[in-house]
Scaffold this motif. Structure first.
Motif, short mmCIF file in Angstrom:
data_model
loop_
_atom_site.label_atom_id
_atom_site.label_comp_id
_atom_site.label_asym_id
_atom_site.label_seq_id
_atom_site.Cartn_x
_atom_site.Cartn_y
_atom_site.Cartn_z
N VAL A 1 9.23 5.87 5.45
CA VAL A 1 7.99 6.80 5.90
C VAL A 1 8.56 8.38 5.66
CG1 VAL A 1 6.13 7.54 7.53
CG2 VAL A 1 7.11 5.11 7.09
N PRO A 2 7.93 8.99 4.72
CA PRO A 2 6.65 8.78 3.91
C PRO A 2 6.98 8.67 2.58
CG PRO A 2 7.08 11.12 3.98
CD PRO A 2 8.15 10.59 4.83
N ASP A 3 8.18 8.25 2.18
CA ASP A 3 8.58 8.28 0.67
C ASP A 3 7.89 6.75 0.28
OD1 ASP A 3 10.12 10.25 0.63
OD2 ASP A 3 11.85 9.35 1.47
N ASP A 4 7.81 5.74 0.76
CA ASP A 4 7.27 4.55 0.41
C ASP A 4 6.12 4.34 0.93
OD1 ASP A 4 9.58 3.67 -1.00
OD2 ASP A 4 10.43 2.98 1.07
N LEU A 5 5.54 4.77 2.22
CA LEU A 5 4.40 4.70 2.79
C LEU A 5 4.08 5.76 3.64
CD1 LEU A 5 2.23 2.44 3.56
CD2 LEU A 5 3.69 1.94 5.68
N SER A 6 2.86 6.37 3.37
CA SER A 6 2.30 7.31 4.18
C SER A 6 1.61 6.82 5.45
CB SER A 6 1.29 8.26 3.34
OG SER A 6 2.18 9.02 2.64
N ILE A 7 1.81 7.31 6.71
CA ILE A 7 1.18 6.91 7.83
C ILE A 7 0.02 8.16 8.64
CG2 ILE A 7 1.31 5.78 10.10
CD1 ILE A 7 3.69 4.39 8.89
N PRO B 1 0.94 -1.26 -0.09
CA PRO B 1 -0.16 0.02 0.09
C PRO B 1 0.90 1.37 -0.18
CG PRO B 1 -0.23 -0.89 2.12
CD PRO B 1 0.84 -1.90 1.26
N THR B 2 0.35 2.31 -0.34
CA THR B 2 0.92 3.57 -0.43
C THR B 2 0.70 4.35 0.86
OG1 THR B 2 -0.59 4.59 -1.59
CG2 THR B 2 1.17 3.68 -2.99
N PRO C 1 7.57 12.04 13.15
CA PRO C 1 6.70 13.17 13.22
C PRO C 1 5.28 12.81 12.49
CG PRO C 1 8.21 13.45 11.37
CD PRO C 1 8.75 12.46 12.38
N LEU C 2 4.42 12.24 13.42
CA LEU C 2 3.33 11.52 12.83
C LEU C 2 2.14 12.62 12.56
CD1 LEU C 2 1.83 8.88 12.30
CD2 LEU C 2 1.04 8.98 14.80
N THR C 3 1.62 12.40 11.30
CA THR C 3 0.25 13.25 10.96
C THR C 3 -0.82 12.36 11.63
OG1 THR C 3 1.27 14.13 8.90
CG2 THR C 3 -1.12 13.72 9.28
N ARG D 1 2.80 16.35 9.82
CA ARG D 1 4.12 16.46 10.59
C ARG D 1 4.98 15.74 9.86
NH1 ARG D 1 0.98 14.92 15.97
NH2 ARG D 1 0.58 17.12 16.77
N GLY D 2 4.99 15.23 8.81
CA GLY D 2 6.05 14.58 7.91
C GLY D 2 5.97 13.16 7.72
N SER D 3 4.80 12.43 8.11
CA SER D 3 4.55 11.13 7.86
C SER D 3 3.62 10.90 6.47
CB SER D 3 4.13 10.14 9.04
OG SER D 3 2.65 10.85 9.23
N VAL D 4 3.17 11.96 5.69
CA VAL D 4 2.56 11.76 4.78
C VAL D 4 3.12 12.47 3.60
CG1 VAL D 4 0.15 12.49 3.70
CG2 VAL D 4 0.40 11.79 6.06
N SER D 5 3.08 11.45 2.28
CA SER D 5 3.38 12.16 0.89
C SER D 5 2.56 11.82 -0.17
CB SER D 5 4.81 11.75 0.78
OG SER D 5 4.82 10.67 0.45
N SER D 6 2.71 12.72 -1.30
CA SER D 6 1.90 12.23 -2.29
C SER D 6 2.17 10.74 -2.68
CB SER D 6 2.46 13.24 -3.53
OG SER D 6 2.16 14.52 -3.24
#
Length: 109
Positions: A33-39, A8-9, A54-56, A99-104
């Protein structure tokens, strides 16, 4: 069959503690995280709990949830049947700025 295409992305976790555990497990398996997997987690754990993560997170209004729960409990204690107490209770929530755990999402080739 390409195993990488089944990864999953992004994962939305039911709590921040689960999100932190997922982050640890993902990194142990070589995912970034977050390059391979956003959390994303739920609960808005203070950033100082895991400075390295840095969890969103989705912030829930704990006080308002407690007030609604207490009102429901009081109605049940007054003898009002549970079937009459059931209702949808809108609870406002707020998605925090990342906060840094999510990317496109990554683009599959």
């Amino acid at each position: 069959w390409n195993r990488a295409s089944h990864v999953p992305t992004a994962v939305f976790c039911a709590s921040d503690s689960l999100a932190f555990a997922l982050w640890d497990a993902a990194e142990a398996r070589g995912l970034r995280v977050p390059d391979d997997l956003s959390i994303i987690g739920v609960g808005n754990a203070p950033p100082q709990i895991r400075k390295d993560r840095p969890l969103t997170s989705v912030a829930l209004p704990g006080h308002e949830i407690g007030v609604e729960a207490m009102q429901l409990l009081l109605r049940l204690m007054e003898g009002i049947p549970a079937s009459e107490c059931r209702r949808a209770i809108p609870v406002p929530s707020e998605l925090l700025v990342s906060r840094g755990s999510v990317s496109s999402p990554r683009q599959e080739l």
